[in-house]
Design a protein around this motif. Sequence first.
Motif, mmCIF file in Angstrom:
data_model
loop_
_atom_site.group_PDB
_atom_site.id
_atom_site.type_symbol
_atom_site.label_atom_id
_atom_site.label_comp_id
_atom_site.label_asym_id
_atom_site.label_seq_id
_atom_site.Cartn_x
_atom_site.Cartn_y
_atom_site.Cartn_z
ATOM 1 N N GLU A 261 -0.902 -7.881 4.777
ATOM 2 C CA GLU A 261 -0.813 -8.656 3.540
ATOM 3 C C GLU A 261 -0.307 -10.056 3.862
ATOM 4 O OE1 GLU A 261 0.764 -8.040 -1.023
ATOM 5 O OE2 GLU A 261 2.047 -7.309 0.569
ATOM 6 N N THR A 262 -0.837 -11.047 3.181
ATOM 7 C CA THR A 262 -0.359 -12.404 3.449
ATOM 8 C C THR A 262 1.084 -12.538 2.960
ATOM 9 O OG1 THR A 262 -1.092 -13.272 1.310
ATOM 10 C CG2 THR A 262 -2.665 -13.388 3.130
ATOM 11 N N LEU A 263 1.841 -13.405 3.608
ATOM 12 C CA LEU A 263 3.235 -13.603 3.203
ATOM 13 C C LEU A 263 3.304 -14.144 1.781
ATOM 14 C CD1 LEU A 263 4.923 -15.099 6.413
ATOM 15 C CD2 LEU A 263 4.644 -12.712 5.726
ATOM 16 N N GLU A 264 2.304 -14.954 1.430
ATOM 17 C CA GLU A 264 2.323 -15.558 0.097
ATOM 18 C C GLU A 264 2.211 -14.494 -0.997
ATOM 19 O OE1 GLU A 264 0.120 -19.116 -0.259
ATOM 20 O OE2 GLU A 264 0.168 -19.137 -2.448
ATOM 21 N N LYS A 265 1.265 -13.576 -0.819
ATOM 22 C CA LYS A 265 1.077 -12.534 -1.841
ATOM 23 C C LYS A 265 2.293 -11.611 -1.877
ATOM 24 C CE LYS A 265 -2.752 -9.472 -2.913
ATOM 25 N NZ LYS A 265 -3.351 -8.952 -1.714
ATOM 26 N N MET A 266 2.830 -11.317 -0.711
ATOM 27 C CA MET A 266 4.010 -10.468 -0.647
ATOM 28 C C MET A 266 5.192 -11.138 -1.357
ATOM 29 S SD MET A 266 5.473 -8.880 2.862
ATOM 30 C CE MET A 266 6.333 -10.355 3.332
ATOM 31 N N PHE A 267 5.295 -12.444 -1.159
ATOM 32 C CA PHE A 267 6.363 -13.203 -1.800
ATOM 33 C C PHE A 267 6.207 -13.164 -3.325
ATOM 34 C CE2 PHE A 267 7.885 -17.156 -3.693
ATOM 35 C CZ PHE A 267 9.209 -17.130 -3.294
ATOM 36 N N ASN B 66 0.808 -1.216 0.000
ATOM 37 C CA ASN B 66 0.000 0.000 0.000
ATOM 38 C C ASN B 66 0.845 1.271 0.000
ATOM 39 O OD1 ASN B 66 -2.420 1.524 0.181
ATOM 40 N ND2 ASN B 66 -2.092 1.725 2.387
ATOM 41 N N CYS B 67 1.845 1.346 0.892
ATOM 42 C CA CYS B 67 2.575 2.615 1.000
ATOM 43 C C CYS B 67 4.048 2.473 0.608
ATOM 44 C CB CYS B 67 2.469 3.183 2.417
ATOM 45 S SG CYS B 67 3.436 2.281 3.626
ATOM 46 N N GLY B 68 4.518 1.248 0.381
ATOM 47 C CA GLY B 68 5.896 1.074 -0.080
ATOM 48 C C GLY B 68 6.932 0.984 1.045
ATOM 49 N N SER B 69 6.497 1.134 2.294
ATOM 50 C CA SER B 69 7.451 1.086 3.410
ATOM 51 C C SER B 69 8.056 -0.319 3.557
ATOM 52 C CB SER B 69 6.739 1.474 4.701
ATOM 53 O OG SER B 69 7.546 1.115 5.805
ATOM 54 N N PHE B 70 9.372 -0.342 3.867
ATOM 55 C CA PHE B 70 10.044 -1.622 4.084
ATOM 56 C C PHE B 70 9.979 -2.044 5.556
ATOM 57 C CE2 PHE B 70 12.319 -3.071 0.227
ATOM 58 C CZ PHE B 70 11.963 -2.037 -0.631
ATOM 59 N N SER B 71 9.311 -1.232 6.352
ATOM 60 C CA SER B 71 9.218 -1.539 7.779
ATOM 61 C C SER B 71 7.968 -2.387 8.029
ATOM 62 C CB SER B 71 9.181 -0.225 8.562
ATOM 63 O OG SER B 71 8.973 -0.511 9.918
ATOM 64 N N LEU B 72 8.197 -3.697 8.134
ATOM 65 C CA LEU B 72 7.067 -4.622 8.264
ATOM 66 C C LEU B 72 7.238 -5.480 9.504
ATOM 67 C CD1 LEU B 72 6.965 -5.961 4.581
ATOM 68 C CD2 LEU B 72 5.508 -4.173 5.528
ATOM 69 N N GLU B 73 6.136 -5.793 10.120
ATOM 70 C CA GLU B 73 6.180 -6.733 11.239
ATOM 71 C C GLU B 73 5.708 -8.079 10.695
ATOM 72 O OE1 GLU B 73 3.961 -5.334 14.665
ATOM 73 O OE2 GLU B 73 3.622 -7.454 15.157
ATOM 74 N N MET B 74 6.614 -9.048 10.726
ATOM 75 C CA MET B 74 6.286 -10.342 10.132
ATOM 76 C C MET B 74 5.582 -11.227 11.159
ATOM 77 S SD MET B 74 7.578 -9.879 7.151
ATOM 78 C CE MET B 74 8.320 -11.158 6.169
ATOM 79 N N ARG B 75 4.373 -11.674 10.827
ATOM 80 C CA ARG B 75 3.690 -12.668 11.657
ATOM 81 C C ARG B 75 3.820 -14.011 10.949
ATOM 82 N NH1 ARG B 75 -0.570 -9.345 13.977
ATOM 83 N NH2 ARG B 75 0.564 -7.580 14.878
ATOM 84 N N LYS B 76 3.096 -15.022 11.465
ATOM 85 C CA LYS B 76 3.284 -16.356 10.893
ATOM 86 C C LYS B 76 2.789 -16.446 9.442
ATOM 87 C CE LYS B 76 3.077 -21.194 12.007
ATOM 88 N NZ LYS B 76 2.204 -22.246 12.481
ATOM 89 N N PHE B 77 1.603 -15.895 9.180
ATOM 90 C CA PHE B 77 1.033 -16.014 7.835
ATOM 91 C C PHE B 77 0.886 -14.686 7.102
ATOM 92 C CE2 PHE B 77 -0.648 -19.741 10.098
ATOM 93 C CZ PHE B 77 -0.108 -20.728 9.291
ATOM 94 N N TYR B 78 1.081 -13.600 7.812
ATOM 95 C CA TYR B 78 0.931 -12.304 7.155
ATOM 96 C C TYR B 78 1.888 -11.288 7.760
ATOM 97 C CZ TYR B 78 -2.013 -11.273 11.218
ATOM 98 O OH TYR B 78 -2.475 -11.098 12.485
ATOM 99 N N ALA B 79 1.995 -10.150 7.086
ATOM 100 C CA ALA B 79 2.856 -9.077 7.584
ATOM 101 C C ALA B 79 2.001 -7.828 7.788
ATOM 102 C CB ALA B 79 3.949 -8.791 6.563
ATOM 103 N N VAL B 80 2.388 -7.049 8.786
ATOM 104 C CA VAL B 80 1.667 -5.799 9.053
ATOM 105 C C VAL B 80 2.638 -4.640 8.845
ATOM 106 C CG1 VAL B 80 0.314 -4.485 10.742
ATOM 107 C CG2 VAL B 80 0.290 -6.987 10.802
ATOM 108 N N CYS B 81 2.192 -3.642 8.107
ATOM 109 C CA CYS B 81 3.045 -2.481 7.826
ATOM 110 C C CYS B 81 3.086 -1.575 9.047
ATOM 111 C CB CYS B 81 2.509 -1.733 6.614
ATOM 112 S SG CYS B 81 3.381 -0.196 6.315
ATOM 113 N N ARG B 82 4.304 -1.251 9.489
ATOM 114 C CA ARG B 82 4.432 -0.378 10.667
ATOM 115 C C ARG B 82 4.084 1.064 10.312
ATOM 116 N NH1 ARG B 82 9.331 -3.412 11.665
ATOM 117 N NH2 ARG B 82 8.918 -4.956 13.289
#
Length: 329
Positions: free
Chosen positions: A239-245, A217-233
Motif C-alpha cells: 500500500e502506498t504511504l499516502e493511502k495508509m496515512f 488487507n489483514c489488519g497486521s501492524f507488522s509492516l516493512e516501510m519502503r520509501k513510497f509504500y509499505a509491505v505487510c509482513r
Amino acid sequence: MFLNSRTKPKELKFYEALNRRCRLSQEEERKLAVLRKGYEGEREYDSVFDEAGHENLLIYRDVWMKIEDATLQIDALIITENSLIVNEIKNYSGFYSFDNDGWMIRDVQISADPLAQASRTGNKLLKLRYLLQQNFSRQFKVIFVNPEFNLEAAPGYDRNIIKRSTLRHYMKNLNKMYAGPQAYEMSEQIKEFFIDDPMILPEIDINRIRLGNYCFNCGSFSLEMRKFYAVCRACGSKETLEKMFVRGLMDYSFIFWNEPMTSSKIGTFLMDSLKPRTIRRMMNTYCHKSGDSRSTSYKIKNTELEKLLLDNNYTSKYETDIRFKKVKL
Ligand SMILES: [Zn+2]
C-alpha cells in the motif's frame, strides 16, 4: 430516485475504527455487531428498492432532522406529490410476537418498539405542514428486511409492517405514485431541516489504542516501510504511504471525533512514520484547516475513503488498486 447516498453511520465508523486498533469490551463488541447488522439491513433495503424501481419517487436516506425542538433520524424518507412516507428499516431475525403488551422475542419483552418509533417520527413530520406551508399526508411503515424474521401479531396490529416477502410488491406500488413540482419543492425545503448526526459517542482513552499503521488487507501492524509504500509482513499486501496515512487520519477522526486534530497529534498517533513536513502537506490536501498558525486544527474533507482520495486527485504509480493507478502518458 435516491437524492443522497447512504453511508455508514458515525457510530458504526467509530466502533469499526476502534476495533481495528484495540481490544473491544464485550459491550463494545455487541454494539458493533448490532450496528453492522443494522447497516447491512439498510443496504439490503436499498438494493431491493433498486430492483423494484424508484424513479417516480424522491428519497432521502439516513437523514437527521431538527424540527423545532424535536430531533429525528429517518432511515428512508420518501417524498411524493402529496405525501411524506417514513420507512423505518429493521434487520431483525428470529421469532417475534407483538400485541397490546408490546414486542416480545421468545416470550421475553424487548424495550424497543419499532412501530411506536416510526409513528413518533411520522407525527413529528406533521409539523412541517405549517412550517413549509405545504399540505401533505404522512405515512409510516416498519420494514423488516431479513427473510429470517418471523412475526406473530394480533389481527390488525401489523397494518404498518412490511415483511421481506412483500417488500418488493410494496416498493413497486410506491413507485406508481408521482413526484411532481410540489414534491421537488418540498424536497428542497426539507433540506433546510437536515442536521449532522448529533450522536454523542464515548470518549476513548488513548492508552487503549494501538498506535502506528496497519495493513489495509489483514489488519497486521507488522509492516516493512519502503520509501513510497509499505509491505505487510503477514500477507504481503502493498500500500502506498499516502493511502495508509489517509486511513490513519480517518481512524483518528472517527475515534477522537470531538477532539481537534493537529499535525503533532497525528504524528504521535501514527508513531511518526512520516516526516512532519510530509504530514502537514498531506493534511493540507485531505483536510480543511482552521485556527491560526500556532494552533492549526484539521478536519477531514470527507469521511468516505474512496471519495476523499478521488476528490483530491490521489494517484500513484505504486498503486495496485486500478482506480488510483497513475497512468503513464
Ligand atoms: Zn496484511
